[in-house]
Design an enzyme around this catalytic site. Structure first.
Site, PDB file in Angstrom:
ATOM      1  N   CYS A   1      -6.864 -14.108 -10.411  1.00 55.07           N
ATOM      2  CA  CYS A   1      -7.214 -14.498  -9.043  1.00 55.07           C
ATOM      3  C   CYS A   1      -8.723 -14.754  -8.930  1.00 55.07           C
ATOM      4  O   CYS A   1      -9.211 -15.733  -9.456  1.00 55.07           O
ATOM      5  CB  CYS A   1      -6.722 -13.442  -8.047  1.00 55.07           C
ATOM      6  SG  CYS A   1      -6.582 -14.069  -6.356  1.00 55.07           S
TER       7      CYS A   1
ATOM      8  N   HIS B   1      -0.914 -13.015  -9.416  1.00 53.79           N
ATOM      9  CA  HIS B   1      -1.141 -11.623  -9.820  1.00 53.79           C
ATOM     10  C   HIS B   1      -0.020 -11.146 -10.741  1.00 53.79           C
ATOM     11  O   HIS B   1       1.043 -10.738 -10.284  1.00 53.79           O
ATOM     12  CB  HIS B   1      -1.205 -10.718  -8.576  1.00 53.79           C
ATOM     13  CG  HIS B   1      -2.461 -10.875  -7.790  1.00 53.79           C
ATOM     14  ND1 HIS B   1      -3.609 -10.170  -8.060  1.00 53.79           N
ATOM     15  CD2 HIS B   1      -2.769 -11.684  -6.742  1.00 53.79           C
ATOM     16  CE1 HIS B   1      -4.561 -10.524  -7.217  1.00 53.79           C
ATOM     17  NE2 HIS B   1      -4.069 -11.443  -6.403  1.00 53.79           N
TER      18      HIS B   1
ATOM     19  N   GLU C   1       0.122  -8.462 -12.301  1.00 58.19           N
ATOM     20  CA  GLU C   1       0.254  -7.005 -12.254  1.00 58.19           C
ATOM     21  C   GLU C   1       1.223  -6.514 -11.197  1.00 58.19           C
ATOM     22  O   GLU C   1       1.676  -5.358 -11.263  1.00 58.19           O
ATOM     23  CB  GLU C   1      -1.120  -6.351 -12.041  1.00 58.19           C
ATOM     24  CG  GLU C   1      -1.736  -6.522 -10.663  1.00 58.19           C
ATOM     25  CD  GLU C   1      -2.505  -7.817 -10.470  1.00 58.19           C
ATOM     26  OE1 GLU C   1      -3.304  -7.896  -9.534  1.00 58.19           O
ATOM     27  OE2 GLU C   1      -2.292  -8.758 -11.282  1.00 58.19           O
TER      28      GLU C   1
ATOM     29  N   GLY D   1      -1.800  24.733  -8.052  1.00 55.77           N
ATOM     30  CA  GLY D   1      -0.345  24.774  -8.032  1.00 55.77           C
ATOM     31  C   GLY D   1       0.271  23.424  -8.294  1.00 55.77           C
ATOM     32  O   GLY D   1       1.472  23.307  -8.517  1.00 55.77           O
TER      33      GLY D   1
ATOM     34  N   SER E   1      -3.737  20.037 -12.009  1.00 55.09           N
ATOM     35  CA  SER E   1      -4.491  21.195 -12.484  1.00 55.09           C
ATOM     36  C   SER E   1      -3.661  22.017 -13.468  1.00 55.09           C
ATOM     37  O   SER E   1      -4.200  22.617 -14.402  1.00 55.09           O
ATOM     38  CB  SER E   1      -4.961  22.066 -11.313  1.00 55.09           C
ATOM     39  OG  SER E   1      -3.870  22.611 -10.602  1.00 55.09           O
TER      40      SER E   1
END
Length: 507
Positions: free
Chosen positions: A79, A167, A169, A222, A226
């Site tokens: 693009c 595009h 993608e 949690g 992480s």
């Protein structure tokens, strides 16, 4: 050496999708600002130029000198990237006017061109031009067209330089994956050796070299990010990792205890800290969402810093930062979209060096790494949850009573998704407590109580998301159960907004 594709970001909303598609080809890639090409990186095998919110003739348009890149690497412009390369070489780019926007079909394809191998005439592509190429430079040739756009794709004669005005993608471009494979694998020569297993092996060795015998402290939330970061670090340095899990009082119902049990099963060294009263005090009366985020971020830093200083000889701070965290926290134009829990603050305050082993991974890649590490599936498939927790799902000020109401309603919704086999079909779900009350009737009495909104979205990377089309019977069951069992709620709504233009969270 890990070979890579460099994606020069000119500010497009779909730049991250380009990276996702390249990674899906088992090829490592990195997104860098349009003017920050890594000149002396021998691992680069190709370059992609992204789209942009600007047109090439705009005064604010991002422009670079490509002479140091051209002829050294294969280049694909998408693009704006395609228009820019045509424009700087003497072509013409003009406002699109009534030209194609959205779905289009290729009416001409030079299938002998290596970029368009196996791509058929009639293939659907996705056009989004604010501008279009009206004349190519003399040494450029059209290799694909649509009915309304003659130059849908081009190649510079005798060069490994291509541009496409659609595009590849995005999902709607049916030939997009094939086109990117042609470029990344066949033209650039990728060996397609990027995988979860290779990432783990390489990252563990890099962590061992980076950290040596140093001690690391990591803040657990949690969530999958992480948690995977902790298990990866634990594999590399074992007992030299200490994890701290802070309860700011706005976790989901019973989450503090259940998450600690999960971490014990993983063999992690975890310290759990209940600091909810401190956070409630600091948040009293605060309604602005960004201020709430900052208060919770600072509070987390203070609590974490206090606990970490009880440890001896810690030199590194580990974090579960992933690619979208870095991308969304600061756009290429320098505009903050929203502050993130993982970015900034702690290293400076604690005088620690930062270790972010997942910084270059997308969420689905993090999950793939977690599975490869042998983590329990319920931890890997856990929905994303904001660092500030339920604080950004309570519109308005925070009180313990509001948190209780939201925890109860949220528990019913999430457990319902699990019970009906819908949890894993949804990317993220939760309940929002609205700052309004509504009239209702319960029994023979008039009520004037709170309203909540259910939010559930489908996505692959959180950069874009669609509202989940949950069954009506399920929504009716959840609504009925919340109203009948959660004291203080008499109305349930369902959010059918997509991202963009909305965001996944309400704050």
């Amino acid at each position: 050496m890990q070979e890579k594709i460099i994606i020069l970001d000119f500010g497009s909303q779909t730049t991250q999708l380009i990276a996702r598609r390249v990674r899906e080809l088992n090829t490592y890639c990195e997104i860098v600002p349009y003017n920050k090409f890594p000149e002396n990186d021998p691992s680069v095998i190709g370059v992609i130029l992204s789209g942009s919110p600007f047109s090439v003739y705009d005064e604010k348009a991002f422009k670079i000198d490509l002479t140091t890149i051209r002829h050294r690497y294969p280049i694909l412009g998408i693009c704006y990237g395609a228009q820019f390369m045509a424009w700087i070489n003497g072509g013409s780019v003009e406002p699109a006017g009534t030209r194609e926007y959205g779905r289009a079909h290729l009416s001409y394809v030079d299938s002998s061109n290596p970029l368009l191998k196996y791509i058929a005439t009639g293939s659907q592509v996705w056009m989004s031009p604010g501008a279009t190429i009206t004349a190519l430079p003399e040494n450029f040739s059209v290799i694909a067209s649509t009915q309304k756009v003659e130059c849908a794709a081009y190649q510079a004669d005798g060069e490994k330089l291509w541009g496409v005005q659609f595009h590849p993608e995005v999902f709607h471009s049916e030939c997009g994956t094939q086109l990117l494979k042609n470029f990344v694998v066949d033209i650039c020569g990728s060996h397609q050796d990027w995988s979860a297993a290779s990432f783990i092996d390489r990252t563990v060795e890099e962590l061992k070299q980076q950290l040596g015998n140093d001690k690391v402290v990591l803040g657990l939330s949690g969530g999958v990010d992480s948690s995977v970061a902790a298990v990866l670090l634990n594999r590399a340095i074992g007992k030299n990792l200490t994890c701290i899990f802070v309860d700011h009082g706005m976790l989901r119902k019973d989450e503090f205890k259940s998450v600690l049990r999960d971490y014990e099963c993983l063999g992690l060294n975890v310290i759990g800290v209940d600091a909810s009263e401190e956070f409630y005090k600091e948040l009293a009366g605060v309604t602005d969402p960004e201020r709430k985020r900052k208060i919770i971020g600072k509070g987390f830093i203070d609590v974490f810093d206090r606990e970490a200083h009880k440890l001896k000889d810690v030199k590194w701070l580990g974090q579960g930062t992933i690619y979208p965290d870095c991308i969304e926290s600061l756009s290429i134009t320098g505009t903050t979209i929203k502050s993130h829990h993982n970015v900034g603050g702690l290293p400076e305050k604690m005088n620690l060096k930062l270790c972010e082993p997942l910084r270059l991974l997308f969420k689905d890649e993090v999950r793939a790494v977690g599975r490869q590490l042998g983590m329990p599936e319920h931890l890997i498939t856990r929905h994303p949850f904001p660092g500030p927790g339920l604080a950004v799902r309570i519109l308005g000020d925070i009180t313990p009573e509001k948190v209780r109401i939201l925890q109860e309603a949220d528990h019913i919704f999430i457990q319902g998704l699990r019970d009906h086999g819908l949890y894993d079909k949804v990317w993220q779900a939760g309940v929002i407590l609205l700052p309004v009350q509504s009239v209702g009737v319960m029994g023979d009495e008039r009520t004037y109580e709170r309203a909540v909104a259910l939010r559930a979205v489908t996505s692959t990377d959180a950069m874009t998301a669609d509202w989940a089309h949950l069954p009506y019977d399920f929504l009716a069951e959840v609504s009925n159960k919340i109203i009948n069992t959660v004291k203080g709620v008499n109305r349930v709504t369902y959010d059918i907004s997509s991202k963009p233009p909305a965001t996944i969270e309400w704050e």
